[in-house]
Design an enzyme around this catalytic site. Sequence first.
Site, PDB file in Angstrom:
ATOM      1  N   HIS A  75       0.814  -1.232   0.000  1.00 31.65           N
ATOM      2  CA  HIS A  75       0.000   0.000   0.000  1.00 31.65           C
ATOM      3  C   HIS A  75       0.840   1.271   0.000  1.00 31.65           C
ATOM      4  O   HIS A  75       0.296   2.365  -0.096  1.00 31.65           O
ATOM      5  CB  HIS A  75      -0.898   0.029   1.242  1.00 31.65           C
ATOM      6  CG  HIS A  75      -1.638  -1.242   1.471  1.00 31.65           C
ATOM      7  ND1 HIS A  75      -1.291  -2.155   2.431  1.00 31.65           N
ATOM      8  CD2 HIS A  75      -2.687  -1.765   0.824  1.00 31.65           C
ATOM      9  CE1 HIS A  75      -2.104  -3.189   2.376  1.00 31.65           C
ATOM     10  NE2 HIS A  75      -2.954  -2.978   1.404  1.00 31.65           N
ATOM     11  N   CYS A  97       2.990  -1.440  -4.488  1.00 25.93           N
ATOM     12  CA  CYS A  97       2.475  -1.881  -5.796  1.00 25.93           C
ATOM     13  C   CYS A  97       2.732  -0.788  -6.846  1.00 25.93           C
ATOM     14  O   CYS A  97       2.506   0.400  -6.577  1.00 25.93           O
ATOM     15  CB  CYS A  97       0.978  -2.150  -5.680  1.00 25.93           C
ATOM     16  SG  CYS A  97       0.234  -2.471  -7.283  1.00 25.93           S
ATOM     17  N   HIS A 125      -6.844   4.567   5.499  1.00 23.93           N
ATOM     18  CA  HIS A 125      -6.148   3.459   4.830  1.00 23.93           C
ATOM     19  C   HIS A 125      -4.696   3.853   4.562  1.00 23.93           C
ATOM     20  O   HIS A 125      -4.417   4.997   4.190  1.00 23.93           O
ATOM     21  CB  HIS A 125      -6.862   3.133   3.504  1.00 23.93           C
ATOM     22  CG  HIS A 125      -6.386   1.865   2.875  1.00 23.93           C
ATOM     23  ND1 HIS A 125      -5.255   1.808   2.100  1.00 23.93           N
ATOM     24  CD2 HIS A 125      -6.863   0.602   2.924  1.00 23.93           C
ATOM     25  CE1 HIS A 125      -5.079   0.557   1.691  1.00 23.93           C
ATOM     26  NE2 HIS A 125      -6.046  -0.189   2.174  1.00 23.93           N
ATOM     27  N   GLU A 127      -2.679   3.377   2.130  1.00 27.82           N
ATOM     28  CA  GLU A 127      -2.413   3.937   0.794  1.00 27.82           C
ATOM     29  C   GLU A 127      -2.766   5.425   0.757  1.00 27.82           C
ATOM     30  O   GLU A 127      -2.007   6.253   0.229  1.00 27.82           O
ATOM     31  CB  GLU A 127      -3.238   3.177  -0.260  1.00 27.82           C
ATOM     32  CG  GLU A 127      -3.032   3.716  -1.667  1.00 27.82           C
ATOM     33  CD  GLU A 127      -3.985   3.107  -2.681  1.00 27.82           C
ATOM     34  OE1 GLU A 127      -4.379   1.932  -2.532  1.00 27.82           O
ATOM     35  OE2 GLU A 127      -4.344   3.824  -3.629  1.00 27.82           O
ATOM     36  N   THR A 150      -6.655   3.313  -5.165  1.00 23.53           N
ATOM     37  CA  THR A 150      -6.653   2.322  -6.265  1.00 23.53           C
ATOM     38  C   THR A 150      -7.788   1.308  -6.159  1.00 23.53           C
ATOM     39  O   THR A 150      -8.148   0.683  -7.153  1.00 23.53           O
ATOM     40  CB  THR A 150      -5.320   1.536  -6.269  1.00 23.53           C
ATOM     41  OG1 THR A 150      -5.092   1.018  -4.965  1.00 23.53           O
ATOM     42  CG2 THR A 150      -4.153   2.391  -6.707  1.00 23.53           C
ATOM     43  N   CYS A 179      -7.161   0.736  -9.964  1.00 22.20           N
ATOM     44  CA  CYS A 179      -6.325  -0.207 -10.722  1.00 22.20           C
ATOM     45  C   CYS A 179      -7.208  -1.172 -11.499  1.00 22.20           C
ATOM     46  O   CYS A 179      -8.357  -1.426 -11.139  1.00 22.20           O
ATOM     47  CB  CYS A 179      -5.344  -0.920  -9.802  1.00 22.20           C
ATOM     48  SG  CYS A 179      -5.953  -2.439  -9.114  1.00 22.20           S
ATOM     49  N   SER A 207      -9.296  -5.535   4.426  1.00 23.20           N
ATOM     50  CA  SER A 207      -8.915  -5.301   3.028  1.00 23.20           C
ATOM     51  C   SER A 207      -9.914  -4.361   2.345  1.00 23.20           C
ATOM     52  O   SER A 207     -11.113  -4.673   2.246  1.00 23.20           O
ATOM     53  CB  SER A 207      -8.869  -6.652   2.294  1.00 23.20           C
ATOM     54  OG  SER A 207      -9.071  -6.468   0.916  1.00 23.20           O
ATOM     55  N   SER A 251      -6.161  -9.906  -2.132  1.00 16.26           N
ATOM     56  CA  SER A 251      -5.120 -10.513  -1.298  1.00 16.26           C
ATOM     57  C   SER A 251      -5.571 -11.860  -0.729  1.00 16.26           C
ATOM     58  O   SER A 251      -5.055 -12.311   0.297  1.00 16.26           O
ATOM     59  CB  SER A 251      -4.721  -9.547  -0.178  1.00 16.26           C
ATOM     60  OG  SER A 251      -5.862  -8.985   0.410  1.00 16.26           O
TER      61      SER A 251
HETATM   62  S1  SF4 Z   1      -5.415  -4.196  -5.893  1.00 13.25           S
HETATM   63 FE1  SF4 Z   1      -4.414  -3.127  -7.580  1.00 13.25          FE
HETATM   64  S2  SF4 Z   1      -3.313  -1.448  -6.594  1.00 13.25           S
HETATM   65 FE2  SF4 Z   1      -3.834  -2.899  -4.981  1.00 13.25          FE
HETATM   66  S3  SF4 Z   1      -2.058  -4.238  -4.831  1.00 13.25           S
HETATM   67 FE3  SF4 Z   1      -3.466  -5.214  -6.261  1.00 13.25          FE
HETATM   68  S4  SF4 Z   1      -2.805  -4.519  -8.304  1.00 13.25           S
HETATM   69 FE4  SF4 Z   1      -1.886  -3.157  -6.781  1.00 13.25          FE
END
Ligand code: SF4
Length: 267
Positions: A75, A97, A125, A127, A150, A179, A207, A251
């Site tokens: 993040h 990432c 969060h 990020e 993202t 993303c 998450s 994840s």
């Molecule tokens: S969800 Fe998208 S931004 Fe987040 S770790 Fe996975 S690929 Fe990267």
Amino acid sequence: MKIKVAKCAGFCFGVKRAINIAENALKELRPGDKIYSLGPIIHNPQVVEELFKEGLQVISSLEKIKGGTAIISSHGAPLKVAGDIRKKGMKLIDATCPFVKYAQNIVKDLKKEGYGIVIVGDSAHPEVKALKSIAGKNKNLKKIGVISQTTQSRENYINEIKKILSEDFSEVKIFNTICNDTSKRQLATRRLLEDCDLMIVVGGKNSANTKRLWQICKESGVDSFHIETELEVSKNWFRGKKRIGITSGASTPDSMVKKIIERIRRF
Ligand code: SF4
């Protein structure tokens, strides 16, 4: 009873990459070496627990840490953190990432060009905290750049953009920093919902992208449950249900989805 799994289940690119980085660093660990992750490296407690068994300790602050290696999670981390790691003479490994880095670079550029920065996301969060640290204090309230966390849902982002456009800004730059994996996962979940009378969302309760999937499921009106492991599945959920959908966060390992399917089949 039919069970269908959403397309795009399993780890996303950024999570796979962060786990590989951590595992490679753990392989190189020599006796007495310490390796830390600043916050969970990914938001999945079961995977974090497995990495802990291999030697990766999760810390929330560098305060009491002396020496060793620190990994910045997928993040990202606030600007100051990298400086603090170096000041302590620790080795730094950055597992941020690349899609998060892309959003960070947009913020850097906007700041340089004198734009005020609006981040659409969960302010607590990691990020978003990292993005806020790069953005600093908004000085320009006429000319703004807008980015999203993202893992935002497209709908939330679009709604926020509409609100921003109704305000009196002289210039608004909008970036789509959601993303690809997040967009595809949300779309696959929506498609699956059309054909389900029960949906199970698998992933860390911490998450962000899993919580978004669950929000989408709840809003659809289909009975939905958010779980982390197969042990949370209850037989009662399936009474009168014929079509079960399973979707998972970025994840969540495939192995966990398989365990959940096995448990449902045993019922
Ligand atoms: S969800 Fe998208 S931004 Fe987040 S770790 Fe996975 S690929 Fe990267």
